[in-house]
Design an enzyme around this catalytic site. Structure first.
Site, short mmCIF file in Angstrom:
data_model
loop_
_atom_site.label_atom_id
_atom_site.label_comp_id
_atom_site.label_asym_id
_atom_site.label_seq_id
_atom_site.Cartn_x
_atom_site.Cartn_y
_atom_site.Cartn_z
N THR A 1 3.18 4.69 1.24
CA THR A 1 4.06 4.90 2.19
C THR A 1 3.57 5.15 3.61
O THR A 1 3.90 5.09 4.73
CB THR A 1 5.33 5.63 1.73
OG1 THR A 1 5.97 5.22 0.62
CG2 THR A 1 6.20 6.20 2.70
N GLU B 1 5.80 -3.16 0.96
CA GLU B 1 6.02 -2.95 -0.73
C GLU B 1 5.06 -1.62 -0.87
O GLU B 1 3.65 -1.77 -0.61
CB GLU B 1 5.36 -4.17 -1.40
CG GLU B 1 5.86 -3.95 -2.74
CD GLU B 1 5.10 -3.31 -3.70
OE1 GLU B 1 5.29 -1.98 -3.90
OE2 GLU B 1 4.07 -3.67 -4.31
N GLY C 1 0.84 -1.20 -0.06
CA GLY C 1 -0.13 0.09 0.00
C GLY C 1 0.81 1.14 -0.08
O GLY C 1 2.12 0.92 -0.61
#
Length: 485
Positions: free
Chosen positions: A237, A257, A235
């Protein structure tokens, strides 16, 4: 909102009109539900069950119980189960493809089809992988071996842009390494995950994989829960930072990720006419809703004008529309929140007076979340369209003169997910690629992935990797055995 049209589409595809949570091998209803919308029409497709905190607790406890027997199975036995799951998914893939288009928006005949097929392939191939025991020492007196043992219950939190592929990317390596999983999909795209969770209950032992839909409050419980050993999150940051902070309370293993602001660099000697089309799709595939989409396209000034003109002409041939339409090549933005963010970014681009040779105006009168393919010609480096990750179909094409300068500009980003370099002199292009601060870099190709190729980001683009031996090992503890003979 109107539901008749979308319900007709569900029924025509043989899909259920009611979706269930999967907990401990059973399909379970919830007391509450929430609407899932078709982004092409903003009609309600179906109502997804809103799992309660107690139902999530039940799933976690069932996963913890199932872990004892699942982890005790041989690697081959777990592989056999997962291969059966791949077969069961393949038997229902047409339904899954249609459902993916209806809730996510991507074209059914192309991008939805390829996502589902790739996901099933991934499940099947990961089931054939194994982490070998590493023998460090084996003498007449002493043996040292390194083993990889399962962690326990894994909490998976998955995104709305590739809900099938990125969900099953987590399931297969988690299960083959002996862990069990509780998954929470994005509330924007829960139906495909609930569907493949339902399929799993017919194949896998109870508690091995549970799928529960709901809001952000479920994610908070998962990241903090002491019985969950690892979080696998894909998703933004910003959310990834919250996941990491929340999981720190009991030192959970974490794979993140996250976002990217990926750059492609086209050198002066590139065969640029041949790469217009692949670079277009690298930027605009899935309507730009892709963490590894090209989001900054740097083109040498000697070819910048000709390249940009050809790029725009090709872009004009691509049809944006409802993903259920056979002629559609790019679908809508998946959700209204992201659509509004793009409206704001487009407005900034207009206010700044940047040159926009294609697109640039969002027609807000349309029922769906449609955003036109937009090219911004040579905006300044400090502009929002260059510095931010748009996550939509808008791309700056930026001129550069000096290779050292463009490398510095590429690496100035706080993100470091992926990048690419394109040039006629292969050695020179590789030399540039080796200086890019990214987890993945391609030369004269792009978006090549593989079961055995680790994928992960540097800097604010993530922690840990998925895929490859490293990805498998990320679902395990390293355990060293020493034996005196």
């Amino acid at each position: 909102m109107n539901t008749a049209h979308s319900l007709d589409l569900l029924q025509a595809a043989g899909l259920p009109s009611v979706f269930h949570l999967s907990i401990n091998g059973k399909l379970v209803d919830a007391d509450r539900s929430f609407d899932v919308l078709n982004p092409a029409t903003n009609e309600v497709i179906a109502k997804a069950p809103q799992a309660s905190a107690q139902q999530l607790e039940d799933a976690i406890q069932a996963a913890a119980q199932a872990f004892k027997s699942w982890s005790a199975l041989s690697w081959q036995t777990r592989s056999d189960y997962i291969l059966q799951y791949a077969d069961a998914l393949e038997a229902r893939q047409d339904e899954l493809i249609t459902l993916l288009t209806l809730e996510q928006g991507k074209p059914k005949h192309s991008q939805a089809k390829s996502e589902v097929e790739a996901a099933i392939y991934w499940v099947r191939e990961v089931a054939k992988r194994e982490i070998p025991v590493q023998v460090i020492e084996d003498t007449a007196e002493h043996v040292v071996e390194v083993h990889h043992t399962p962690l326990g219950v894994v909490g998976a939190i998955t995104p709305w842009n590739f809900p099938v592929l990125l969900g099953l990317w987590k399931v297969a390596p988690c299960l083959i390494t002996g862990n069990t999983m509780v998954m929470k999909p994005s509330p924007y795209t829960p139906l495909t995950s609930l569907f493949f969770g339902e399929i799993a209950q017919s194949v896998l032992p109870p508690g091995v994989l549970s799928v529960l839909s709901g809001g952000n409050e479920l994610g908070q419980i998962i990241t903090e829960h002491p019985a969950i050993a690892k979080i696998s999150f894909t998703g933004s940051t910003a959310t990834g930072k919250k996941v990491m902070a929340s999981g720190a309370s009991n030192l959970k293993r974490i794979t993140l990720e996250l976002g990217g602001n990926d750059a492609a660099v086209v050198l002066a000697d590139a065969d640029w006419p041949s790469i217009v089309k692949p670079l277009f799709w690298a930027a605009f595939g899935n309507s730009g809703q892709w963490c590894i989409a090209v989001k900054r396209l740097y083109v040498h000034s000697s070819i910048h004008a000709a390249f940009t003109a050809a790029f725009v002409e090709y872009a004009k041939t691509v049809k944006v529309g409802d993903g259920m339409d056979q002629a559609t090549e790019l679908g809508p933005i998946q959700n209204r929140m992201q659509y509004e963010k793009l409206i704001d970014l487009f407005e900034d681009t207009r206010k700044q007076g940047y040159k926009v040779p294609l697109g640039g105006v969002i027609d807000r009168s349309l029922a769906g979340n449609f955003v036109p393919v937009t090219v911004v010609d040579n905006p300044p480096e400090n502009s929002r369209i260059v510095q931010e990750e748009p996550f939509g179909p808008i791309l700056p094409v930026i001129a550069f003169d000096d290779v050292e300068d463009v490398i510095a500009r590429v690496n100035a980003s706080p993100y470091g997910l992926a990048g690419s370099v394109w040039g006629g002199d292969r050695a020179a292009a590789i030399a540039v690629a080796k200086r890019m601060e990214t987890g993945t870099v391609w030369v004269n190709e792009i978006h090549i992935h593989g079961i055995d190729i680790p994928f992960g980001g540097h800097k604010l683009s993530g922690m840990g990797v998925e895929n490859g031996q490293e990805g498998l090992a990320g679902f395990t503890n390293t355990k060293s055995y020493m034996f005196k003979k």
